[in-house]
Design an enzyme around this catalytic site. Structure first.
Site, mmCIF file in Angstrom:
data_model
loop_
_atom_site.group_PDB
_atom_site.id
_atom_site.type_symbol
_atom_site.label_atom_id
_atom_site.label_comp_id
_atom_site.label_asym_id
_atom_site.label_seq_id
_atom_site.Cartn_x
_atom_site.Cartn_y
_atom_site.Cartn_z
ATOM 1 C CG HIS A 120 -1.873 1.010 1.423
ATOM 2 N ND1 HIS A 120 -1.590 2.295 1.826
ATOM 3 C CD2 HIS A 120 -3.218 0.980 1.228
ATOM 4 C CE1 HIS A 120 -2.712 2.998 1.879
ATOM 5 N NE2 HIS A 120 -3.714 2.215 1.525
ATOM 6 C CG ASP A 197 0.617 -2.390 6.184
ATOM 7 O OD1 ASP A 197 -0.308 -2.394 7.010
ATOM 8 O OD2 ASP A 197 0.564 -1.762 5.112
ATOM 9 C CD GLN A 200 -7.081 -4.216 4.001
ATOM 10 O OE1 GLN A 200 -8.038 -4.924 4.326
ATOM 11 N NE2 GLN A 200 -7.229 -2.958 3.648
ATOM 12 C CE LYS A 223 -7.394 0.144 6.187
ATOM 13 N NZ LYS A 223 -8.245 0.361 5.030
ATOM 14 C CB CYS A 361 -3.790 3.210 -1.544
ATOM 15 S SG CYS A 361 -4.981 4.481 -1.193
HETATM 16 C C1 LIG Z 1 -2.327 -2.738 3.609
HETATM 17 C C2 LIG Z 1 -2.649 -1.335 4.032
HETATM 18 N N1 LIG Z 1 -1.694 -0.585 4.603
HETATM 19 C C3 LIG Z 1 -1.937 0.657 5.029
HETATM 20 C C4 LIG Z 1 -3.167 1.236 4.906
HETATM 21 C C5 LIG Z 1 -3.390 2.625 5.401
HETATM 22 O O1 LIG Z 1 -4.328 2.624 6.427
HETATM 23 P P1 LIG Z 1 -4.978 3.994 6.942
HETATM 24 O O2 LIG Z 1 -5.554 4.662 5.722
HETATM 25 O O3 LIG Z 1 -6.015 3.567 7.914
HETATM 26 O O4 LIG Z 1 -3.885 4.790 7.552
HETATM 27 C C6 LIG Z 1 -4.194 0.508 4.306
HETATM 28 C C7 LIG Z 1 -5.523 1.106 4.099
HETATM 29 O O5 LIG Z 1 -6.284 0.696 3.266
HETATM 30 C C8 LIG Z 1 -3.932 -0.814 3.878
HETATM 31 O O6 LIG Z 1 -4.876 -1.562 3.325
#
Ligand SMILES: Cc1ncc(COP(=O)(O)O)c(C=O)c1O
Length: 404
Positions: A120, A197, A200, A223, A361
């Protein structure tokens, strides 16, 4: 414990208020159970005051609730100490603190960081902002032909001796679950610090930070059935101690004079300013709620939803499936040949089916796939088989319309 689907669904006020919506955008954000609203309401109605600051009883109550929330998260992740839980506003904020904080104490010019094609932007852009301008270099693990994490290529790239390996547990765009146990084992053997990370992955399976020997782990409250603006950066004490704070201000200092300041102990050193107290309490309530559910049954249900949807999609001519049905955490990405993903998503929206279209993203992933994006269907424990069937019918109609 039996999985009582309707009892579970009833706990989500959104669906009682909006029975007409089919919500399949769960990878973007989840709906919240009543228990989360109740905990936040309780805080604002009865305990609202600033934490760690005032001598009065209300502040002490708020501080106790706020720190109890930290302990709940620490136990949930099996962290060694509550101070290993740093509150953030989400995964993105956590990554920015982490990458900034590693620069200097851990990473210097000429050092390498290894990420994957499936990351992401939250695990790409902070490296661009905080690390690459200072001479750090990024290596990227490629995809296999099945759009999976290429473990052999990863092992090869580890020979370049990256100081940090930073990988997502679950691809937000494809839903594929990365082989995290192997990733951590190989990265550690190569002497790298490992960041996972969990944005998800956190809702997919319980994370045991000690069993997996994670150095850093990040996730977002929203999430995990919790509120937006809440999140966690977990780190081992010895690594958190190294991080330079990104934000300066109240609470994160021990002493301040005009010529300089000294920093507070963990976790406060990395939590400048008034924290999101209600958010932390809401996130802890989401965790407590989750622990009262049959998590294994919820995971089974999600797996079954993916299988049903995947099989249904295979019957619809013209659909190209980017996600595989197995080792999948509940996300199916697809395209209709020669059509823009937004067109399909718009037709579904007209049927009150919420999905996401675009590059999610994860632009570099779609560059690697040579694709302009996808339509992403992401499932949660509160989705029903009936919703899957209605979505498949709507999808078939939309495909017919677009290919006429
Ligand atoms: C794998 C992953 N990393 C990071 C993020 C970023 O999360 P946030 O927008 O809640 O900061 C997301 C959000 O969709 C994600 O799916």
């Amino acid at each position: 414990m039996d999985f009582d689907f309707s009892a579970l669904r009833q706990q989500f006020p959104f669906f009682t208020a909006h029975p007409d919506w089919i919500y399949l955008d769960n990878a973007a954000t989840l709906h919240k159970p009543q228990a989360v609203f109740d905990a936040m309401d309780q805080f604002y109605s009865h305990q609202n005051s600033n934490v760690h600051r005032s001598a009065h009883g209300l502040s002490q109550q708020a501080t106790a609730a706020f720190e109890a929330a930290r302990t709940t998260v620490a136990q949930f992740l099996n962290a060694r100490f509550p101070h290993e839980i740093i509150w953030t506003s989400g995964t993105t904020a956590g990554f920015n603190q982490l990458v900034f904080g590693l620069m200097g104490p851990v990473l210097q010019s000429g050092d390498r960081v290894l990420i994957s094609t499936m990351e992401h932007h939250a695990n790409i852009v902070p490296w661009h902002i905080h690390a690459l301008p200072f001479g750090v270099e990024l290596d990227v693990v490629p995809l296999t032909a099945e759009y999976r994490f290429d473990l052999a290529a990863f092992a090869e790239l580890l020979k370049r001796r990256p100081k940090v390996v930073s990988i997502s547990h679950v691809s937000n765009a494809l839903g594929h679950i990365q082989p995290i146990a192997d990733i951590v084992r190989l990265a550690k053997a190569a002497g790298a610090i490992v960041i996972l990370d969990g944005a998800q992955g956190i809702v997919w399976e319980k994370m045991d930070a000690q069993a997996l020997d994670l150095d850093f782990y990040l996730f977002s409250g929203h999430k995990l059935y919790g509120p937006t603006g809440s999140g966690v950066l977990y780190g081992k004490t010895e690594y958190l101690e190294l991080l330079r704070p990104l934000l300066g201000g109240g609470e994160m200092i021990k002493t301040v004079s005009f010529s300089g300041s000294s920093w507070n102990d963990l976790p406060y050193r990395l939590e400048a300013g008034t924290p999101n107290m209600a958010g932390a309490i809401g996130l802890a309530a989401a965790i407590v709620w989750l622990q009262q559910q049959d998590i294994a049954a919820m995971q089974q249900h999600k797996k079954a939803l993916v299988q049903r949807f995947y099989q249904g999609c295979r019957q619809i001519q013209g659909l190209e499936l980017l996600s595989g049905p197995t080792t999948n955490a509940g996300i199916v990405a697809l395209n209709l040949k020669n059509e823009h993903p937004a067109d399909l998503a718009t037709l579904l929206d007209q049927q009150k089916i919420a999905v996401r279209a675009g590059t999610h993203c994860a632009m570099p992933l779609f560059q690697a796939l040579n694709s302009k994006g996808s339509v992403r269907f992401s499932f949660a424990c509160y989705n029903s088989f009936d919703e899957i069937d209605r979505t498949l019918t709507a999808l078939a109609t939309a495909v017919e319309l677009l290919t006429e």
